[in-house]
Design a protein around this motif. Structure first.
Motif, PDB file in Angstrom:
ATOM      1  N   SER A 158      15.039   8.573  -1.191  1.00 28.23           N
ATOM      2  CA  SER A 158      14.005   9.348  -1.893  1.00 28.23           C
ATOM      3  C   SER A 158      14.529  10.039  -3.142  1.00 28.23           C
ATOM      4  O   SER A 158      13.823  10.108  -4.163  1.00 28.23           O
ATOM      5  N   ALA A 159      15.754  10.572  -3.126  1.00 26.97           N
ATOM      6  CA  ALA A 159      16.249  11.316  -4.286  1.00 26.97           C
ATOM      7  C   ALA A 159      16.326  10.434  -5.521  1.00 26.97           C
ATOM      8  O   ALA A 159      16.032  10.890  -6.635  1.00 26.97           O
ATOM      9  N   MET A 160      16.737   9.174  -5.354  1.00 29.50           N
ATOM     10  CA  MET A 160      16.841   8.310  -6.533  1.00 29.50           C
ATOM     11  C   MET A 160      15.517   7.636  -6.879  1.00 29.50           C
ATOM     12  O   MET A 160      15.205   7.446  -8.050  1.00 29.50           O
ATOM     13  N   VAL A 161      14.721   7.293  -5.883  1.00 36.73           N
ATOM     14  CA  VAL A 161      13.438   6.637  -6.162  1.00 36.73           C
ATOM     15  C   VAL A 161      12.462   7.611  -6.810  1.00 36.73           C
ATOM     16  O   VAL A 161      11.717   7.249  -7.732  1.00 36.73           O
ATOM     17  N   ASN A 162      12.464   8.858  -6.366  1.00 39.51           N
ATOM     18  CA  ASN A 162      11.516   9.849  -6.886  1.00 39.51           C
ATOM     19  C   ASN A 162      11.993  10.519  -8.173  1.00 39.51           C
ATOM     20  O   ASN A 162      11.246  11.272  -8.791  1.00 39.51           O
ATOM     21  N   ASN A 163      13.226  10.243  -8.589  1.00 40.32           N
ATOM     22  CA  ASN A 163      13.745  10.813  -9.824  1.00 40.32           C
ATOM     23  C   ASN A 163      13.050  10.156 -11.020  1.00 40.32           C
ATOM     24  O   ASN A 163      13.107   8.944 -11.194  1.00 40.32           O
ATOM     25  N   THR A 164      12.390  10.966 -11.831  1.00 41.69           N
ATOM     26  CA  THR A 164      11.613  10.425 -12.954  1.00 41.69           C
ATOM     27  C   THR A 164      12.444  10.243 -14.223  1.00 41.69           C
ATOM     28  O   THR A 164      11.972   9.666 -15.201  1.00 41.69           O
TER      29      THR A 164
ATOM     30  N   ASP B  85       0.814  -1.217   0.000  1.00 36.47           N
ATOM     31  CA  ASP B  85       0.000   0.000   0.000  1.00 36.47           C
ATOM     32  C   ASP B  85       0.846   1.264   0.000  1.00 36.47           C
ATOM     33  O   ASP B  85       0.303   2.373  -0.022  1.00 36.47           O
ATOM     34  N   ASP B  86       2.174   1.120   0.021  1.00 35.93           N
ATOM     35  CA  ASP B  86       3.073   2.273   0.048  1.00 35.93           C
ATOM     36  C   ASP B  86       3.609   2.510  -1.364  1.00 35.93           C
ATOM     37  O   ASP B  86       4.434   1.748  -1.870  1.00 35.93           O
ATOM     38  N   GLU B  87       3.158   3.579  -2.008  1.00 33.73           N
ATOM     39  CA  GLU B  87       3.537   3.842  -3.392  1.00 33.73           C
ATOM     40  C   GLU B  87       5.039   4.056  -3.546  1.00 33.73           C
ATOM     41  O   GLU B  87       5.630   3.682  -4.565  1.00 33.73           O
ATOM     42  N   PHE B  88       5.672   4.644  -2.527  1.00 35.05           N
ATOM     43  CA  PHE B  88       7.117   4.863  -2.602  1.00 35.05           C
ATOM     44  C   PHE B  88       7.844   3.542  -2.742  1.00 35.05           C
ATOM     45  O   PHE B  88       8.724   3.400  -3.602  1.00 35.05           O
TER      46      PHE B  88
ATOM     47  N   GLY C  22      12.928   1.888  10.596  1.00 35.02           N
ATOM     48  CA  GLY C  22      13.698   1.341   9.484  1.00 35.02           C
ATOM     49  C   GLY C  22      13.089   1.710   8.149  1.00 35.02           C
ATOM     50  O   GLY C  22      13.800   2.090   7.206  1.00 35.02           O
ATOM     51  N   VAL C  23      11.766   1.616   8.046  1.00 31.77           N
ATOM     52  CA  VAL C  23      11.063   2.007   6.823  1.00 31.77           C
ATOM     53  C   VAL C  23      11.193   3.502   6.586  1.00 31.77           C
ATOM     54  O   VAL C  23      11.445   3.963   5.460  1.00 31.77           O
ATOM     55  N   GLU C  24      11.053   4.286   7.660  1.00 29.80           N
ATOM     56  CA  GLU C  24      11.118   5.744   7.543  1.00 29.80           C
ATOM     57  C   GLU C  24      12.510   6.212   7.125  1.00 29.80           C
ATOM     58  O   GLU C  24      12.655   7.052   6.222  1.00 29.80           O
ATOM     59  N   ARG C  25      13.549   5.665   7.781  1.00 29.85           N
ATOM     60  CA  ARG C  25      14.918   6.097   7.466  1.00 29.85           C
ATOM     61  C   ARG C  25      15.293   5.719   6.034  1.00 29.85           C
ATOM     62  O   ARG C  25      15.862   6.525   5.292  1.00 29.85           O
ATOM     63  N   SER C  26      14.973   4.491   5.647  1.00 32.32           N
ATOM     64  CA  SER C  26      15.307   4.042   4.303  1.00 32.32           C
ATOM     65  C   SER C  26      14.601   4.898   3.254  1.00 32.32           C
ATOM     66  O   SER C  26      15.199   5.280   2.239  1.00 32.32           O
ATOM     67  N   LYS C  27      13.350   5.227   3.513  1.00 39.54           N
ATOM     68  CA  LYS C  27      12.601   6.060   2.566  1.00 39.54           C
ATOM     69  C   LYS C  27      13.239   7.440   2.439  1.00 39.54           C
ATOM     70  O   LYS C  27      13.390   7.967   1.325  1.00 39.54           O
ATOM     71  N   LYS C  28      13.652   7.995   3.556  1.00 41.07           N
ATOM     72  CA  LYS C  28      14.276   9.313   3.538  1.00 41.07           C
ATOM     73  C   LYS C  28      15.571   9.288   2.742  1.00 41.07           C
ATOM     74  O   LYS C  28      15.833  10.179   1.921  1.00 41.07           O
TER      75      LYS C  28
ATOM     76  N   LYS D 293      10.323  -1.599  -8.161  1.00 39.22           N
ATOM     77  CA  LYS D 293      10.416  -1.641  -9.624  1.00 39.22           C
ATOM     78  C   LYS D 293      11.798  -1.193 -10.086  1.00 39.22           C
ATOM     79  O   LYS D 293      12.416  -1.827 -10.959  1.00 39.22           O
ATOM     80  N   LYS D 294      12.306  -0.102  -9.503  1.00 38.69           N
ATOM     81  CA  LYS D 294      13.633   0.376  -9.888  1.00 38.69           C
ATOM     82  C   LYS D 294      14.725  -0.586  -9.442  1.00 38.69           C
ATOM     83  O   LYS D 294      15.714  -0.803 -10.162  1.00 38.69           O
ATOM     84  N   ALA D 295      14.583  -1.161  -8.265  1.00 31.63           N
ATOM     85  CA  ALA D 295      15.580  -2.113  -7.775  1.00 31.63           C
ATOM     86  C   ALA D 295      15.656  -3.324  -8.691  1.00 31.63           C
ATOM     87  O   ALA D 295      16.746  -3.838  -8.994  1.00 31.63           O
ATOM     88  N   LEU D 296      14.506  -3.786  -9.150  1.00 33.50           N
ATOM     89  CA  LEU D 296      14.464  -4.953 -10.032  1.00 33.50           C
ATOM     90  C   LEU D 296      15.118  -4.643 -11.381  1.00 33.50           C
ATOM     91  O   LEU D 296      15.873  -5.461 -11.920  1.00 33.50           O
ATOM     92  N   ARG D 297      14.854  -3.477 -11.923  1.00 29.53           N
ATOM     93  CA  ARG D 297      15.460  -3.080 -13.196  1.00 29.53           C
ATOM     94  C   ARG D 297      16.974  -2.918 -13.044  1.00 29.53           C
ATOM     95  O   ARG D 297      17.743  -3.352 -13.900  1.00 29.53           O
ATOM     96  N   THR D 298      17.405  -2.311 -11.929  1.00 31.40           N
ATOM     97  CA  THR D 298      18.838  -2.116 -11.692  1.00 31.40           C
ATOM     98  C   THR D 298      19.537  -3.457 -11.543  1.00 31.40           C
ATOM     99  O   THR D 298      20.650  -3.653 -12.045  1.00 31.40           O
TER     100      THR D 298
END
Length: 766
Positions: A613-619, A338-341, A604-610, A347-352
């Motif tokens: 974020s720069a690479m995950v949110n980069n379009t 349920d967490d879009e981030f 752990g979820v919060e820190r990792s997301k923070k 998806k990006k991890a799998l492609r990388t």
């Protein structure tokens, strides 16, 4: 001593499923120019058969890569593996040619690419060569001086910039006006001036030595696809235009151009947006047109999100196509939540991950293509939860290579295979042979033989490590004192943490193999390292007395995941994790894991997301970066934008949030121990060696439900989250006393658990 080692390695790799004695000969062109870097040689052989066999297993070895046709039909697109299984030997391919043969005359054509130079992923033999052996029933076809060959005149070198020294591949320059069109099927001797090949050795001869069967499958070819018109942009220039074709994602690909040139002789530059992979130059290509309409595929793979062409303005580009290729395993695992981030992250991890596997796992596909083992440990962990089981062959190859390249004094080094580096990074080497490396491979695959093969090398490497007078791991600088990218690295404790985990893995291997005394000795050393590490605790954090910089978050994580730190230290360690952010994406994975082990999954979820974020949110990019950022705001390690170690949180999500991990090797018994943290729902499918494992949870204040699929022949231990001890039903029924009773060796004092045989289950806690 050398002779003993190489005999051992020959046994280790389990050599050759081909006749030890055969008449095949290594062949090349008579000209000495064949051995120059970036040489391309065409080979032809015509032969007749009276009957097509049901099977025609053929052994082919080359230095360095090859493309193979029969009767004009492509059989292998980029065969061969970079050298080698050890510093001396060479891989060979085994291919069944029966589906391509026909009654009567058959025409074999092989295009060979000789790298002719060293790299971080290839050992140059110094000679271009081909050996071919087909013996099936009445058919015997071997390479010898009856084969015809010719240096292909259309291939050559580009000018600067050249690929950086890490890459053994050269740029490819192709002049269509010098092409030998249809040479794969035409009369090659009379029309094209082919000559008889020169024999330069037999099977097993130097410089290729023992030939070891290719341990991984041939590449997956996704076919040739056309870039859509809307994804192509043309920027006008003075005399030259730049054409940019966008791919759907970052991939390994070979570009296919369809162009028209009324005059001919025009130079087209071919590269991708990843030409400058991080800090250094990667691979590019050039094509010189002939007059008229033409199609050209530059067959040396590149990677990128976009293909870039610099084209003379009067050349018409009719279409741009590409052939995606890659490792032959499929991403059959799945994940949703349920967490879009974290959906974007997955998806990006799998492609990388996929763009970083081919001949080996590597750190990046543009700058290096090198098998750094710190990276491989993380990539293996990700792969177990996502890719079909043929990916295990790539892991096994890497494990055997790491020990196969071990130096006589016992030192391990990476990247390997290599021809111009050979440097020990002690922390990465300890990680590779330890709990997260070799032992994790065994737990996921059950492959005892590989552990048996490599254990002597593990033992030899660990013998190089000693303790200081406090019991802590003594400092070994290696050739590169590297613990992670970034600053504030408490190196004594980084090495000691990895040493402890290496000893832990080695003790498990020794137990498995029956080396009781070794296991006992490893555990004695572990206790001393643990005591020495804990002497570095100052009631607030772990800090070595010699270390003067800011407190290192990495060493706190190593203390937790290794078991060195007891629970009484967790509150203080949590404060460190809340205030110190020094780890690169490589080590951040272990910090996230430590937080879950400490019962701090939400943070752990919060820190990792923070941090991500720069690479995950980069379009702009479909892959993850080497460091936290790219561009002027800061890079780490050169800053490639496709570094799969940044996907380490994928493993934590699968292993801790979804809770899936083998308790017995090969998933005979495994756990499903979900820790929802901030997630309300999560669903995962894991392609284990035992079959597809599925788990889905829904967590709310009123009810927790868990749906699982346990594959045939396995058992699952289900651990319910703490505090979920109310009314429990399994498939709609309250289990009676001792139903699904958990074996005593898997019991937790703090958690309700059930041991479930193969089947489908829905567990509800209200």
């Amino acid at each position: 001593m050398k002779k003993t080692i190489f005999v051992f390695l020959s046994i280790l790799f389990s050599c050759i499923g081909v006749n030890a004695i055969n008449n095949a000969r290594w062949i090349t062109v008579p000209s000495g120019d064949a051995n120059k870097p970036n040489t391309w040689i065409s080979f032809r052989k015509d032969f007749n058969i009276e009957k097509v066999p049901s099977k025609a297993l053929t052994q082919i070895a080359v230095d360095s890569k090859y493309w193979f046709w029969i009767n004009g039909q492509m059989v292998i697109f980029e065969g061969g593996l970079k050298r080698g299984p050890n510093p001396r030997d060479t891989y060979y391919d085994e291919v069944d040619l029966a589906p391509y043969l026909k009654k009567g005359q058959n025409k074999i054509a092989i295009l060979l690419w000789h790298f002719g130079k060293e790299g971080y992923s290839h050992k140059n033999s110094g000679k271009a060569g081909l050996i071919f052996n087909l013996k099936e029933g009445n058919i015997e076809l071997i390479s010898d001086n009856s084969w015809l060959c010719k240096i292909h005149p259309a291939y050559g070198n580009t000018g600067e910039p050249y690929p950086n020294l890490r890459l053994p591949e050269s740029n490819i320059h192709f002049d269509a006006n010098k092409d030998i069109a249809n040479w794969q099927t035409e009369d090659s001797r009379g029309k094209y001036g082919f000559v008889n090949a020169h024999e330069i050795g037999k099977w097993g001869d130097a410089p290729w030595n023992t030939l070891v069967k290719r341990p991984i499958p041939q590449w997956k070819d996704f076919g040739i696809k056309t870039v859509k018109y809307k994804d192509i942009e043309r920027k006008k220039g003075t005399g030259k235009d730049t054409i940019i074709a966008a791919f759907p994602y970052n991939m390994q690909m070979t570009p296919v151009l369809d162009v028209t040139d009324k005059k001919g002789g025009s130079l087209i530059s071919i590269f991708t947006d990843h030409l400058y992979g991080g800090s250094d130059v990667g691979i590019r290509a050039e094509y010189v047109t002939k007059k008229g309409k033409q199609t050209y595929e530059s067959i040396g793979w590149m990677n990128g999100h976009k293909l870039m062409l610099v084209v003379p303005s009067d050349v018409t580009v009719n279409s741009i196509k590409y052939r995606e290729t890659g490792y032959n395993a499929d991403p059959v695992g799945s994940f949703s939540c349920d967490d879009e981030f974290y959906m974007r992250f997955w998806k990006k991890a799998l492609r990388t991950l996929y763009v970083n596997m081919r001949d080996t796992y590597f750190d990046c596909p543009d700058r290096e293509r090198a098998q750094w083992w710190g990276d491989e440990v993380v990539l293996m962990g990700e792969s177990f939860y996502t890719y079909s089981t043929p990916i295990h062959d790539l892991m096994k190859k890497g494990i055997h290579e790491l020990i196969g390249w071990q130096k006589e004094d016992g030192v391990l080094h990476s990247p390997i295979p290599e021809g111009n580096y050979g440097v020990e990074l002690p922390g990465q080497m300890l990680a590779s042979i330890g709990h997260y490396g070799f032992w994790n491979y065994y737990m996921n695959t059950g492959d005892k033989q590989t552990i048996q093969d490599v254990y002597p090398g593990v033992k030899k490497y660990l013998s190089l490590w000693s303790l200081d007078d406090t019991g802590l791991t003594a400092f070994r600088p290696g050739a590169w004192t590297w613990g992670d990218w970034g600053n504030n690295r408490d190196m004594r404790l980084i090495y000691a943490g990895w040493h402890y985990l290496a000893l832990k893995g080695a003790a498990s291997m020794a137990d498995l193999l029956g080396y009781t005394n070794d296991a006992k000795e490893y555990r004695i050393i572990m206790e001393k390292v643990k005591d020495g590490y804990n002497q570095c605790w100052n009631d607030k954090a772990y800090r070595h007395p010699e270390y003067k910089e800011e407190t290192d978050d990495r060493v706190q994580a190593l203390a937790v995941i290794s078991g060195i730190a007891d629970q009484l230290k967790y509150d203080a360690i949590l404060k460190v994790f809340e205030t110190e952010f020094h780890a690169s994406p490589y080590m951040e994975k272990y910090i996230m894991e430590a937080l879950f082990m400490m019962g701090q999954g939400e943070y752990g979820v919060e820190r990792s997301k923070k941090r991500l974020s720069a690479m995950v949110n980069n379009t702009e990019y479909t892959t993850l970066f080497e460091g936290w950022y790219i561009g002027d705001i800061g890079e780490l390690g050169g800053g490639t934008v496709n570094h799969a170690w940044s996907g380490g949180a994928l493993t934590v999500i699968a292993q801790y949030i979804c809770g899936i991990y083998p308790l017995e090797a090969g998933y005979k018994v495994f756990k499903i121990e979900p820790e929802p943290a901030t997630f309300k729902t999560a669903s995962i499918s894991v392609p284990s060696i035992a079959g597809m494992i599925k788990s889905k949870f829904v967590s709310s204040s009123k009810e927790f439900t868990l749906e699982v699929v346990v594959p045939y022949g396995t058992e699952a231990i289900i651990y319910l989250p703490v505090g979920r001890e109310r009314e429990i039903t399994i498939n709609g029924k309250i289990p009676y006393e001792n139903e699904y009773k958990t074996s005593s060796k898997y019991l937790y004092k703090t958690k309700v658990s059930y041991q479930l045989p193969a089947g489908n289950y829905k567990i509800s806690v209200k």
